[in-house]
Design an enzyme around this catalytic site. Structure first.
Site, PDB file in Angstrom:
ATOM      1  N   LYS A  12      10.387  16.378 -17.418  1.00 64.11           N
ATOM      2  CA  LYS A  12       8.970  16.116 -17.172  1.00 64.11           C
ATOM      3  C   LYS A  12       8.119  16.332 -18.438  1.00 64.11           C
ATOM      4  O   LYS A  12       7.056  15.746 -18.571  1.00 64.11           O
ATOM      5  CB  LYS A  12       8.451  17.016 -16.048  1.00 64.11           C
ATOM      6  CG  LYS A  12       9.257  16.960 -14.739  1.00 64.11           C
ATOM      7  CD  LYS A  12       8.697  15.997 -13.762  1.00 64.11           C
ATOM      8  CE  LYS A  12       9.256  16.029 -12.348  1.00 64.11           C
ATOM      9  NZ  LYS A  12      10.656  16.276 -12.111  1.00 64.11           N
TER      10      LYS A  12
HETATM   11  C1  LIG Z   1      11.517  15.634 -11.186  1.00 65.44           C
HETATM   12  C2  LIG Z   1      12.985  15.875 -11.333  1.00 65.44           C
HETATM   13  C3  LIG Z   1      13.928  14.936 -10.873  1.00 65.44           C
HETATM   14  C4  LIG Z   1      13.550  13.677 -10.122  1.00 65.44           C
HETATM   15  O1  LIG Z   1      12.905  12.738 -10.947  1.00 65.44           O
HETATM   16  P1  LIG Z   1      12.104  11.497 -10.296  1.00 65.44           P
HETATM   17  O2  LIG Z   1      11.375  10.852 -11.416  1.00 65.44           O
HETATM   18  O3  LIG Z   1      11.178  12.122  -9.282  1.00 65.44           O
HETATM   19  O4  LIG Z   1      13.109  10.594  -9.675  1.00 65.44           O
HETATM   20  C5  LIG Z   1      15.272  15.189 -11.113  1.00 65.44           C
HETATM   21  N1  LIG Z   1      15.669  16.325 -11.737  1.00 65.44           N
HETATM   22  C6  LIG Z   1      14.790  17.244 -12.180  1.00 65.44           C
HETATM   23  C7  LIG Z   1      15.308  18.484 -12.832  1.00 65.44           C
HETATM   24  C8  LIG Z   1      13.413  17.065 -12.003  1.00 65.44           C
HETATM   25  O5  LIG Z   1      12.538  17.983 -12.444  1.00 65.44           O
END
Ligand SMILES: *Cc1c(COP(=O)(O)O)cnc(C)c1O
Length: 463
Positions: free
Chosen positions: A112
């Site tokens: 993120k």
């Molecule tokens: C947010 C997240 C996901 C999922 O990603 P999306 O874009 O919502 O599909 C997978 N793994 C981790 C560690 C995350 O923080």
């Protein structure tokens, strides 16, 4: 460069307005009206760029005239300087023709950070130019909250209210949020679950008077700038492993579908990608959809990969819009069906088309632990539960062994120490730069799951 809504009933906006608006006023999601494309010569040139330079090139195609190239370059340089690995998104080979792209070297140890570090700076830049202030309200089950807080702490033009369900995020996740000490950051511990948090956020946005009074904005994964920033690392990885001459494939542990949709965008722009593997945990609405062509909602059940504990993948609407040839009326029909009956189906032909590009696979918690252990035993590589789902899903459903397969590693193993310890008997420790959070003071405000209380609090703070 103009953007339109997947539901076709909101005004068309430029990049700056799309970023600051988040969700379209008709409930849809914004997408570019035409996809920018990149030719082979340009891709050859992009091979020589640093991560920040590549990010500038890719993002400039989406930004249009709203931000100058020099300003965008400064934003990207600064954003990706916060990552501790010199390659920013290094590739590690696990098996013949299978690589892991490590997307956890940012400030909060999950992918993120790639989008948030850019988004926070974009917000500040755009708002400073307009002389405006925004109140960002968001809900988090863990990783989004810390990445957003880290990205906007101390910024002059934004206040952030981040809601998390009290007692339901891990200690590391909570401390990553609450140990940040900045006057514009408000950690709200809601007496309720994640859905309560998300419903509070939605209620605030649906009160258009309140929304306009405080200039509410969103940084959740439906914000187009987050998708756009994630497009960059698909180019970055593919260009190292044979593109543009040869295609590659990606496997993405998925929840809201924002991450994998960014790869779909890279492919639209001309990057040769043969396959996307979508990995799920027991909350497998996406896997069931790709198997059956029907989207059916279910209850969320907690798992060892909590960042994927999602049953409504908000970014999936963007793929649906592309699947039906950008027919906003069709999308409205599907979404209405889902709201009314908790289900909708695409046509058999649309389904077959998707299956030429996508595969999907679900793992139970036990299978996830088994895969983490297998990877450790065979290669010595310590992997987090989300990324392990990506590896196993790729091994189970890849179309062929000749195309390089790149698994996106979405979190650092130390973010989920209990699961890692259960799998391999070793407790991963936080990188030293993060260890201070375990002793620092926490800042959080408890709140009942009440719309009136939350509004009262923001009114009081913001006057
Ligand atoms: C947010 C997240 C996901 C999922 O990603 P999306 O874009 O919502 O599909 C997978 N793994 C981790 C560690 C995350 O923080």
């Amino acid at each position: 460069m103009m953007y339109h809504s997947t539901r076709g009933q909101a005004p068309e906006l430029s990049f700056a307005d799309v970023v600051l608006t988040g969700l379209a006023r008709d409930g849809g999601l914004y997408l570019p009206k035409t996809w920018p494309t990149v030719d082979v010569q340009t891709l050859q040139h992009w091979k020589t760029l640093s991560y920040a330079e590549l990010a500038t090139e890719v993002l400039s195609l989406f930004v249009g005239d709203d931000i100058s190239n020099a300003e965008l370059a400064a934003i990207c340089e600064d954003a990706y300087a916060q990552f501790t690995h010199p390659a920013v998104a290094p590739l590690v080979q696990l098996e013949p023709n299978l690589w892991v792209a490590e997307h956890f070297h940012g400030p909060t140890l999950a992918f993120k950070d790639f989008a948030m570090q850019a988004l926070g700076r974009l917000f500040d830049h755009l708002l400073a130019k307009r002389g405006e202030h925004r109140v960002i309200v968001g809900a988090t089950s863990g990783d989004t909250g810390s990445a957003a807080i880290e990205a906007v702490k101390g910024l002059e033009h934004v206040s952030l209210y981040m809601l998390h369900p009290a007692g339901r995020v891990s200690e590391v996740q909570r401390r990553q949020m609450t140990t940040v000490d900045a006057p514009n950051i408000h950690n709200i511990a809601v007496d309720g679950n994640f859905d309560d948090c998300q419903n509070l956020v939605k209620a605030l946005f649906n009160d258009l008077d309140f929304r306009d009074k405080h200039g509410l904005s969103a940084v959740n994964s439906i914000n187009w700038a987050r998708v756009a920033a994630q497009v960059v690392y698909y180019f970055h990885a593919a260009l190292q492993l044979g593109a543009p001459e040869n295609p590659v494939s990606f496997s993405v542990p998925s929840g809201n579908f924002g991450n994998v949709f960014a790869g779909f965008v890279a492919r639209k722009m001309g990057l040769p990608i043969s396959q996307f593997v979508v990995g799920s945990n027991r909350n497998d609405i996406l896997t069931r959809f790709f198997v059956s062509g029907e989207m059916v909602g279910e209850e969320v059940i907690p798992s060892l990969s909590p960042s994927m504990d999602i049953q409504i993948s908000s970014n999936f609407e963007r793929l649906l819009f592309e699947t039906c040839g950008q027919d906003a009326e069709q999308v409205r029909g599907w979404m209405e069906g889902f709201k009314q009956n908790g289900r909708f189906a695409i046509s058999p032909e649309q389904h077959q088309n998707l299956l030429t590009l996508f595969s999907a696979y679900r793992l139970s918690d036990a299978e996830t632990i088994e895969e983490m252990k297998r990877i450790y035993d065979e290669t010595g590589y310590v992997i987090d539960p989300h990324s392990a789902i990506g590896v196993m899903a790729a091994r189970a459903t890849r179309f062929d062994l000749d195309t390089p397969m790149i698994v996106l590693a979405t979190a650092h193993p130390a973010k989920f120490p209990d699961a890692v310890e259960e799998a391999i008997g070793v407790r991963p420790s936080l990188p030293s730069r993060c260890q201070h959070i375990m002793n620092a003071n926490e800042h959080l405000e408890p709140l009942a799951a009440s719309e009136a209380d939350l509004k009262g609090k923001i009114d009081q703070d913001r006057g």
